[in-house]
Design a protein around this motif. Sequence first.
Motif, PDB file in Angstrom:
ATOM      1  N   SER A 168       0.788  -1.300  -0.004  1.00  0.00           N
ATOM      2  CA  SER A 168      -0.010   0.059   0.325  1.00  0.00           C
ATOM      3  C   SER A 168       0.756   1.386  -0.394  1.00  0.00           C
ATOM      4  N   GLU A 169       0.287   2.047  -1.060  1.00  0.00           N
ATOM      5  CA  GLU A 169       1.196   3.601  -0.952  1.00  0.00           C
ATOM      6  C   GLU A 169       0.570   4.528   0.580  1.00  0.00           C
ATOM      7  N   SER A 170      -0.156   4.252   0.270  1.00  0.00           N
ATOM      8  CA  SER A 170      -1.148   5.217   1.580  1.00  0.00           C
ATOM      9  C   SER A 170      -0.169   5.860   2.773  1.00  0.00           C
ATOM     10  N   GLY A 171       0.519   6.668   3.024  1.00  0.00           N
ATOM     11  CA  GLY A 171       0.989   6.743   3.796  1.00  0.00           C
ATOM     12  C   GLY A 171       2.461   6.568   4.234  1.00  0.00           C
ATOM     13  N   ASN A 172       2.885   6.022   3.037  1.00  0.00           N
ATOM     14  CA  ASN A 172       4.264   5.299   3.099  1.00  0.00           C
ATOM     15  C   ASN A 172       4.842   5.393   1.522  1.00  0.00           C
ATOM     16  N   PRO A 173       5.570   6.907   1.580  1.00  0.00           N
ATOM     17  CA  PRO A 173       6.073   7.173   0.474  1.00  0.00           C
ATOM     18  C   PRO A 173       7.407   6.526   0.294  1.00  0.00           C
ATOM     19  N   PRO A 174       7.940   7.255  -1.534  1.00  0.00           N
ATOM     20  CA  PRO A 174       8.644   6.124  -1.471  1.00  0.00           C
ATOM     21  C   PRO A 174      10.711   6.909  -0.881  1.00  0.00           C
ATOM     22  N   VAL A 192      13.787  -0.222  -8.752  1.00  0.00           N
ATOM     23  CA  VAL A 192      11.848  -0.061  -9.640  1.00  0.00           C
ATOM     24  C   VAL A 192      11.290  -0.047  -8.131  1.00  0.00           C
ATOM     25  N   ALA A 193       9.625   0.519  -7.940  1.00  0.00           N
ATOM     26  CA  ALA A 193       9.219   0.323  -7.349  1.00  0.00           C
ATOM     27  C   ALA A 193       7.864   0.998  -7.696  1.00  0.00           C
ATOM     28  N   HIS A 194       7.066   0.457  -6.903  1.00  0.00           N
ATOM     29  CA  HIS A 194       5.144   0.810  -7.198  1.00  0.00           C
ATOM     30  C   HIS A 194       5.090   2.446  -7.006  1.00  0.00           C
ATOM     31  N   ALA A 195       4.735   3.361  -7.843  1.00  0.00           N
ATOM     32  CA  ALA A 195       4.823   4.760  -7.190  1.00  0.00           C
ATOM     33  C   ALA A 195       3.419   4.691  -8.304  1.00  0.00           C
ATOM     34  N   GLY A 196       2.808   5.714  -7.885  1.00  0.00           N
ATOM     35  CA  GLY A 196       1.201   6.257  -9.144  1.00  0.00           C
ATOM     36  C   GLY A 196       0.663   5.597  -9.176  1.00  0.00           C
ATOM     37  N   GLU A 197       0.183   4.520  -8.320  1.00  0.00           N
ATOM     38  CA  GLU A 197      -1.458   2.977  -8.712  1.00  0.00           C
ATOM     39  C   GLU A 197      -2.228   4.279  -7.845  1.00  0.00           C
ATOM     40  N   GLU A 198      -2.117   3.960  -6.003  1.00  0.00           N
ATOM     41  CA  GLU A 198      -3.020   4.793  -5.843  1.00  0.00           C
ATOM     42  C   GLU A 198      -2.762   5.930  -5.133  1.00  0.00           C
ATOM     43  N   GLY A 199      -0.658   6.109  -5.429  1.00  0.00           N
ATOM     44  CA  GLY A 199      -0.222   7.760  -5.153  1.00  0.00           C
ATOM     45  C   GLY A 199      -0.871   8.372  -6.266  1.00  0.00           C
ATOM     46  N   SER A 200      -0.339   9.355  -5.355  1.00  0.00           N
ATOM     47  CA  SER A 200       0.247  10.930  -5.957  1.00  0.00           C
ATOM     48  C   SER A 200       1.231  10.823  -7.559  1.00  0.00           C
TER      49      SER A 200
END
Length: 339
Positions: A168-174, A192-200
């Motif tokens: 979960s991206e919520s509350g867990n920035p890169p 690599v990193a998951h980013a910009g799915e639920e996050g901005s």
Amino acid sequence: MKGFISGLPKVELHLHLEGTLEPELMFTLAERNNVILPYSSIESLKAAYQFHDLQAFLDIYYQGALVLQTEQDFYDLTYAYLKRCKEEHIIHTEVFFDPQIHTQTGTPFDTVTGGVTRALKDGEANLGITSGLIMCFLRDLSEDEAIETLKQAILYKDDIVAVGLDSSESGNPPEKFERVFAMARNTGFKTVAHAGEEGSADYIWGAINALKVDRIDHGVRCSDDPKLVDYLVEHQLPLTVCPLSNVQLNVFDDIAHHNIVDLLKQGVLVTINSDDPAYFGGYLNENYLAVAEAFDLTKQEVARFSENAIKASFLSDEKKQLLQQKLEHYLDIQFRPII
């Protein structure tokens, strides 16, 4: 188009092995390991796959992963996916795995990694499918826990090509994981990193600036920031997009409203992938077909996604060229004039 996509040589770059755990295999492994599932049947399990957001999905995802306990379990899971790759003409795949899901419940890191790597090697030897392994950190856990996991991964440096960041991206920035990613890069891992799915879109910038990633997983929120799109185009920083997953998790309300084709036309190095296909109702071919039909793409446009995935892979230039030749050979046959 369906036949064209089926035979098209493809590369998959965003695939969670735990997300390929089909209900039938889940029940088989539960029986093998004496795990009691909170579902009475395969049908009742499938009926639970009605996700409203990422966290709802993760709750079931982590629950299903509890049936994976032995090295043979991880081998069976991985090899089942590779057999699916063979059916779908996926010639190279770079797969995620989440060891922290399993080590938290007492399964040793070596058990997880040993089963996966053995299957990947057998997949190349027996099925002709090359692969790369990407170890992901769970972003809802601490960076210190990620560092401890990285220390274990270093022992498998010959088998693990990159590290990633998921959950979960919520509350867990890169930025939370800046130190461990620096350590990973210094050790020689790709990132690599998951980013910009639920996050901005800011999460995508964070992955670029703080984590210095080689690829962005998802990244669809880049469209909210024109400067970010320009950056992605200029630097050809790949996005590994998962269309059906995005719809299933309500990132987009309909495949026809997805931005993947707009990004392609703007020159972003965007790729199509399946994410967690056992849960989201579609492996790679289904994702390709959904995009092709929703946007009435030509075969040449569809093939660009495959070409982009070859470019975005972590293969050597020599191996990329070999895959590109396979793709071009297929396209030559498809578009050869009929005399």
